[in-house]
Design a protein around this motif. Structure first.
Motif, mmCIF file in Angstrom:
data_model
loop_
_atom_site.group_PDB
_atom_site.id
_atom_site.type_symbol
_atom_site.label_atom_id
_atom_site.label_comp_id
_atom_site.label_asym_id
_atom_site.label_seq_id
_atom_site.Cartn_x
_atom_site.Cartn_y
_atom_site.Cartn_z
ATOM 1 N N MET A 53 37.173 40.712 38.218
ATOM 2 C CA MET A 53 37.552 41.119 36.984
ATOM 3 C C MET A 53 38.653 41.953 36.515
ATOM 4 S SD MET A 53 34.837 39.217 35.757
ATOM 5 C CE MET A 53 34.417 40.266 34.081
ATOM 6 N N ILE A 54 39.814 41.481 35.457
ATOM 7 C CA ILE A 54 40.584 42.240 35.304
ATOM 8 C C ILE A 54 39.528 43.103 34.123
ATOM 9 C CG2 ILE A 54 43.099 42.883 34.768
ATOM 10 C CD1 ILE A 54 42.955 40.099 36.917
ATOM 11 N N GLY A 55 39.688 44.235 33.997
ATOM 12 C CA GLY A 55 39.405 44.549 32.545
ATOM 13 C C GLY A 55 38.647 44.009 32.546
ATOM 14 N N ARG A 56 37.840 43.183 30.770
ATOM 15 C CA ARG A 56 36.412 42.393 30.548
ATOM 16 C C ARG A 56 37.401 40.599 30.842
ATOM 17 N NH1 ARG A 56 32.758 44.379 27.691
ATOM 18 N NH2 ARG A 56 32.672 42.954 26.520
ATOM 19 N N LYS A 57 38.171 40.898 31.608
ATOM 20 C CA LYS A 57 38.533 39.481 31.989
ATOM 21 C C LYS A 57 38.479 38.279 33.063
ATOM 22 C CE LYS A 57 39.565 39.148 27.438
ATOM 23 N NZ LYS A 57 38.608 38.103 26.501
ATOM 24 N N ASN A 58 38.061 37.248 33.261
ATOM 25 C CA ASN A 58 37.872 36.694 34.577
ATOM 26 C C ASN A 58 39.572 35.462 34.933
ATOM 27 O OD1 ASN A 58 36.022 34.875 36.104
ATOM 28 N ND2 ASN A 58 36.954 36.349 36.989
ATOM 29 N N PRO A 59 40.162 36.363 35.308
ATOM 30 C CA PRO A 59 40.792 34.761 35.872
ATOM 31 C C PRO A 59 40.120 33.255 36.602
ATOM 32 C CG PRO A 59 41.682 36.457 37.088
ATOM 33 C CD PRO A 59 40.493 37.110 35.947
ATOM 34 N N ASP A 60 41.606 32.687 36.798
ATOM 35 C CA ASP A 60 41.131 31.863 38.065
ATOM 36 C C ASP A 60 41.259 31.829 38.908
ATOM 37 O OD1 ASP A 60 39.382 29.886 35.451
ATOM 38 O OD2 ASP A 60 41.630 29.086 34.756
ATOM 39 N N PHE A 61 42.528 31.991 38.955
ATOM 40 C CA PHE A 61 42.706 31.968 40.844
ATOM 41 C C PHE A 61 43.415 33.489 40.789
ATOM 42 C CE2 PHE A 61 42.669 28.131 39.946
ATOM 43 C CZ PHE A 61 41.943 27.377 41.432
ATOM 44 N N ILE A 62 43.224 34.467 42.050
ATOM 45 C CA ILE A 62 44.760 35.350 42.310
ATOM 46 C C ILE A 62 45.488 35.458 42.851
ATOM 47 C CG2 ILE A 62 43.134 36.905 40.812
ATOM 48 C CD1 ILE A 62 41.860 38.416 42.936
ATOM 49 N N ASN A 63 46.487 36.145 43.433
ATOM 50 C CA ASN A 63 46.976 35.638 44.724
ATOM 51 C C ASN A 63 46.443 36.847 44.812
ATOM 52 O OD1 ASN A 63 49.419 37.274 46.939
ATOM 53 N ND2 ASN A 63 50.343 35.604 45.278
ATOM 54 N N ILE A 64 46.434 36.159 46.478
ATOM 55 C CA ILE A 64 45.454 37.182 47.996
ATOM 56 C C ILE A 64 46.807 38.242 48.895
ATOM 57 C CG2 ILE A 64 43.792 36.361 47.568
ATOM 58 C CD1 ILE A 64 44.920 34.202 50.194
ATOM 59 N N ASN A 65 47.674 37.827 48.448
ATOM 60 C CA ASN A 65 48.554 38.635 49.665
ATOM 61 C C ASN A 65 48.866 40.319 49.011
ATOM 62 O OD1 ASN A 65 48.568 37.195 51.486
ATOM 63 N ND2 ASN A 65 50.757 36.012 50.823
ATOM 64 N N GLY A 66 48.335 40.403 48.055
ATOM 65 C CA GLY A 66 48.526 41.989 47.544
ATOM 66 C C GLY A 66 49.843 42.103 46.011
ATOM 67 N N LYS A 67 50.044 40.632 45.779
ATOM 68 C CA LYS A 67 51.380 40.927 44.557
ATOM 69 C C LYS A 67 49.729 40.695 43.069
ATOM 70 C CE LYS A 67 55.092 38.574 46.862
ATOM 71 N NZ LYS A 67 56.129 37.310 46.799
#
Length: 125
Positions: A53-67
């Motif tokens: 979660m980012i705040g109260r939002k849930n994105p579909d995909f995130i970067n896993i290399n720290g970006k």
């Protein structure tokens, strides 16, 4: 209708949101996007099941290399059920994620193809 009226405007806690999303399975569009990511070994992970979660939002995909790059994959039809316009939905999403230092990329159903995904993700690499 009474239940609907009583729930209107009620804010769910992050735990309630996460619990509801944990039952969610990837859509066919998200699966297609995931297949492109897997085929080209791109550093993105599906988290649309409430696992991140980012705040109260849930994105579909995130970067896993720290970006701090989040990806939203969507079908216009479903987003227009929850917002007046597509731009309003995108602006709201972008504003919230930007507050936490995240860049967000949007891919609609027509943009989820191998060439386009590789080109756009290559620009942010």
């Amino acid at each position: 209708q009474k239940i609907r009226a009583s729930c209107k405007g009620r804010k769910l806690t992050p735990e309630q949101i996460k619990k509801a999303l944990s039952r969610r399975t990837p859509t066919s569009l998200e699966i297609k996007f995931q297949e492109i990511i897997n085929k080209h070994n791109l550093p993105y992970k599906f988290v649309g099941d409430g696992s991140f979660m980012i705040g109260r939002k849930n994105p579909d995909f995130i970067n896993i290399n720290g970006k701090k790059i989040a990806i939203e994959v969507y079908a216009r039809y479903y987003k227009l059920k929850h917002a007046e316009t597509l731009e309003e939905w995108k602006d709201n999403r972008k504003k919230i994620l930007n507050e936490y230092g995240w860049k967000v990329l949007f891919f609609d159903a027509m943009e989820v193809n191998e060439c386009n995904v590789l080109e756009r993700l290559g620009e942010v690499a």
